[in-house]
Design a protein around this motif. Structure first.
Motif, PDB file in Angstrom:
ATOM      1  N   GLY A 212      74.429  -8.368  59.832  1.00 49.44           N
ATOM      2  CA  GLY A 212      73.584  -7.803  60.889  1.00 49.44           C
ATOM      3  C   GLY A 212      72.263  -7.421  60.248  1.00 49.44           C
ATOM      4  O   GLY A 212      71.852  -8.017  59.241  1.00 49.44           O
ATOM      5  N   GLY A 214      71.843  -4.489  58.842  1.00 48.26           N
ATOM      6  CA  GLY A 214      72.535  -4.116  57.613  1.00 48.26           C
ATOM      7  C   GLY A 214      73.577  -5.197  57.370  1.00 48.26           C
ATOM      8  O   GLY A 214      74.129  -5.716  58.336  1.00 48.26           O
ATOM      9  N   ASP A 285      63.766  -9.792  61.526  1.00 45.86           N
ATOM     10  CA  ASP A 285      64.592 -10.375  62.589  1.00 45.86           C
ATOM     11  C   ASP A 285      64.873 -11.843  62.272  1.00 45.86           C
ATOM     12  O   ASP A 285      63.943 -12.666  62.220  1.00 45.86           O
ATOM     13  N   MET A 286      66.131 -12.175  62.080  1.00 40.62           N
ATOM     14  CA  MET A 286      66.499 -13.529  61.683  1.00 40.62           C
ATOM     15  C   MET A 286      66.040 -14.566  62.698  1.00 40.62           C
ATOM     16  O   MET A 286      65.680 -15.683  62.342  1.00 40.62           O
ATOM     17  N   ARG A 287      66.027 -14.198  63.980  1.00 38.79           N
ATOM     18  CA  ARG A 287      65.571 -15.171  64.997  1.00 38.79           C
ATOM     19  C   ARG A 287      64.140 -15.599  64.721  1.00 38.79           C
ATOM     20  O   ARG A 287      63.809 -16.782  64.791  1.00 38.79           O
ATOM     21  N   LEU A 290      63.908 -17.827  61.549  1.00 33.87           N
ATOM     22  CA  LEU A 290      64.383 -19.207  61.764  1.00 33.87           C
ATOM     23  C   LEU A 290      63.327 -20.044  62.502  1.00 33.87           C
ATOM     24  O   LEU A 290      63.225 -21.248  62.300  1.00 33.87           O
ATOM     25  N   ALA A 329      78.945  -9.859  63.269  1.00 35.76           N
ATOM     26  CA  ALA A 329      77.696  -9.098  63.509  1.00 35.76           C
ATOM     27  C   ALA A 329      76.563 -10.036  63.944  1.00 35.76           C
ATOM     28  O   ALA A 329      76.754 -11.258  64.004  1.00 35.76           O
ATOM     29  N   ILE A 331      73.824 -11.688  63.081  1.00 36.34           N
ATOM     30  CA  ILE A 331      73.516 -12.998  62.503  1.00 36.34           C
ATOM     31  C   ILE A 331      74.791 -13.835  62.401  1.00 36.34           C
ATOM     32  O   ILE A 331      74.809 -15.015  62.773  1.00 36.34           O
TER      33      ILE A 331
HETATM   34  P1  ADP Z   1      72.624  -3.871  63.296  1.00 39.92           P
HETATM   35  O1  ADP Z   1      73.776  -3.417  64.182  1.00 39.92           O
HETATM   36  O2  ADP Z   1      72.910  -3.796  61.831  1.00 39.92           O
HETATM   37  O3  ADP Z   1      71.296  -3.282  63.676  1.00 39.92           O
HETATM   38  P2  ADP Z   1      73.089  -6.471  64.490  1.00 39.92           P
HETATM   39  O4  ADP Z   1      74.515  -6.708  64.139  1.00 39.92           O
HETATM   40  O5  ADP Z   1      72.728  -6.209  65.900  1.00 39.92           O
HETATM   41  O6  ADP Z   1      72.411  -5.418  63.545  1.00 39.92           O
HETATM   42  O7  ADP Z   1      72.283  -7.772  64.005  1.00 39.92           O
HETATM   43  C1  ADP Z   1      70.890  -7.845  64.089  1.00 39.92           C
HETATM   44  C2  ADP Z   1      70.461  -9.165  63.466  1.00 39.92           C
HETATM   45  O8  ADP Z   1      71.083 -10.247  64.185  1.00 39.92           O
HETATM   46  C3  ADP Z   1      68.958  -9.412  63.513  1.00 39.92           C
HETATM   47  O9  ADP Z   1      68.500  -9.936  62.287  1.00 39.92           O
HETATM   48  C4  ADP Z   1      68.827 -10.461  64.590  1.00 39.92           C
HETATM   49  O10 ADP Z   1      67.722 -11.287  64.356  1.00 39.92           O
HETATM   50  C5  ADP Z   1      70.105 -11.244  64.391  1.00 39.92           C
HETATM   51  N1  ADP Z   1      70.396 -12.071  65.561  1.00 39.92           N
HETATM   52  C6  ADP Z   1      70.782 -11.674  66.790  1.00 39.92           C
HETATM   53  N2  ADP Z   1      70.883 -12.750  67.617  1.00 39.92           N
HETATM   54  C7  ADP Z   1      70.548 -13.851  66.877  1.00 39.92           C
HETATM   55  C8  ADP Z   1      70.444 -15.249  67.146  1.00 39.92           C
HETATM   56  N3  ADP Z   1      70.702 -15.753  68.341  1.00 39.92           N
HETATM   57  N4  ADP Z   1      70.081 -16.055  66.127  1.00 39.92           N
HETATM   58  C9  ADP Z   1      69.802 -15.553  64.911  1.00 39.92           C
HETATM   59  N5  ADP Z   1      69.875 -14.254  64.589  1.00 39.92           N
HETATM   60  C10 ADP Z   1      70.246 -13.409  65.559  1.00 39.92           C
END
Ligand code: ADP
Length: 397
Positions: A212, A214, A285-287, A290, A329, A331
């Motif tokens: 995620g 984290g 933000d991984m989105r 990418l 999570a 990602i």
């Molecule tokens: P946390 O609870 O630790 O804040 P999350 O488990 O919600 O984090 O994960 C957040 C991460 O997941 C972010 O880096 C977000 O970019 C990534 N993420 C969510 N949806 C996607 C997706 N469709 N493609 C790539 N990454 C995603």
């Protein structure tokens, strides 16, 4: 509307997330609403969605209304009382980041426990005070309402001592300088559902990658945590959204000793400015990474995948081999490209991907005949907390 429910609270420095779970006639918990108060003390916003993700509330608030965690709690409670009039709240379950060496499971918070938890603040100064502020706020207004603290560290207390100790003189271990591990509620949830989702590996050697904002990995043996990548704090292990992951302590000595960095600036660098954000210069933000054409964004992704694969190798060595790899999570659940790249980097372990299953986000994403199987299992830390809180109040005489 009448019935029984459990409230789950996750309080941070600037936001408070809450979920209300209702019990059905069979005593099973179902999410009713999920909400959050963001921008506490700066630009507060209040949002609530129902179980299907439909927006019920979204409004900006005056900063004078929500200056601190206790104001956010009051706001959420008032809204819930209005929306679920007649409903009986059985307990509040809190996500508490640190349970020290002593808390191996969730606990009902009474005066003695609360005082004990306050002593753990130095181990998690960024999170713990906010977690405790939420508990305190409810204790002040409704002292009779049972509150349950659920710890991110508790699930890892099954680690053998080799995975619990740093190679420092023992006096530091005694003083609490240990490898605690985090994301325990997520790993506990995954370990709990594996017998249904992936029965062939549930009793074996499994690595769970919680990717995620984290991020960490956990080695499970027959559903018990035996090692994990995070240690004394949630900074260790693989690179994350804004944290660097493992770092030679010599870097810290240099930054403090030679560059005169204060603890506060160091903390900011390590918690907020590093990881995917620091490397890419684009985002955490991984989105966005990418989609980005920036070479540094692509480098940040390469780095993330490299260190995940390296950690999987290390944890597989600890487990003496591997039966299954689980992604979870934000990602892990939503980024097939990252899963594909991690699995490819781990081909030497005997994992082969089913590309289509991976794109579709099937539960099983490894190819038929793959010696080690690979899985996508959505985590649910809130439900885990609700179950713990419910179980503890039910057990009360
Ligand atoms: P946390 O609870 O630790 O804040 P999350 O488990 O919600 O984090 O994960 C957040 C991460 O997941 C972010 O880096 C977000 O970019 C990534 N993420 C969510 N949806 C996607 C997706 N469709 N493609 C790539 N990454 C995603």
């Amino acid at each position: 509307m009448s019935g029984h429910s459990i409230l789950v609270v996750n309080a941070g420095s600037s936001s408070l997330k809450f979920s209300l779970f209702r019990l059905d006639a069979a005593d099973t918990l179902h999410l009713a609403v999920h909400g959050q108060v963001d921008g506490i003390g700066t630009r507060p916003q209040f949002k609530v969605k129902d179980d299907a993700g439909r927006r019920l509330v979204e409004r900006e608030l005056d900063v004078a209304e929500v200056r601190e965690v206790k104001d956010a709690i009051a706001l959420a409670r008032a809204w819930l009382r209005g929306h679920f009039a007649g409903e009986t709240l059985l307990a509040v379950g809190h996500r508490v980041v640190h349970g020290g060496a002593g808390y191996t499971r969730p606990v009902l918070v009474d005066d003695a426990v609360f005082a004990d938890l306050e002593k753990l603040t130095p181990f998690a100064p960024l999170h713990h005070p906010h977690n405790l502020a939420a508990i305190r706020a409810i204790r002040e207004t409704q002292p009779q309402l049972p509150q349950v603290a659920c710890f991110d560290t508790a699930f890892h207390r099954s680690h053998p001592q080799l995975a619990d100790v740093y190679a420092l003189p023992w006096e530091y271990y005694a003083a609490g300088v240990r490898r605690y591990g985090f994301h325990g509620l997520s790993y506990e949830y995954i370990a709990g559902v594996l017998p249904q989702v992936a029965p062939e590996i549930a009793n074996g050697r499994v690595i769970v990658a919680h990717l995620g904002n984290g991020a960490s990995l956990c080695a499970l043996h027959a559903g018990k945590s035996v090692d994990s990548t995070m240690g004394f704090s949630p900074l260790d292990g693989i690179p994350m959204g804004t944290r660097p992951g493992e770092l030679d302590p010599g870097v810290l000595l240099y930054l403090v000793g030679q560059r005169g960095m204060t603890p506060a600036t160091l903390e900011n660098l390590l918690y907020k400015e590093s990881g995917l954000l620091g490397l890419s210069g684009v985002s955490n933000d991984m989105r966005l990474l990418l989609e980005s054409a920036e070479p540094h964004a692509q480098f940040a992704i390469d780095y993330f995948v490299h260190y995940i694969a390296k950690a999987i190798g290390a944890l597989a060595a600890v487990l003496g081999g591997l039966d299954g790899l689980v992604f979870t999570a934000g990602i892990g659940e939503n980024a097939p490209e990252i899963r594909a790249r991690v699995v490819k980097a781990c081909a030497w372990l005997g994992i082969a991907l089913d590309g289509e299953a991976n794109q579709r986000g099937n539960a099983c994403i490894s190819a038929a005949g793959s010696a080690v199987s690979a899985w996508v299992v959505p985590t649910n830390e809130e439900l885990m907390i609700a179950r713990h809180a419910h179980a503890l109040v039910k057990a009360e005489p």
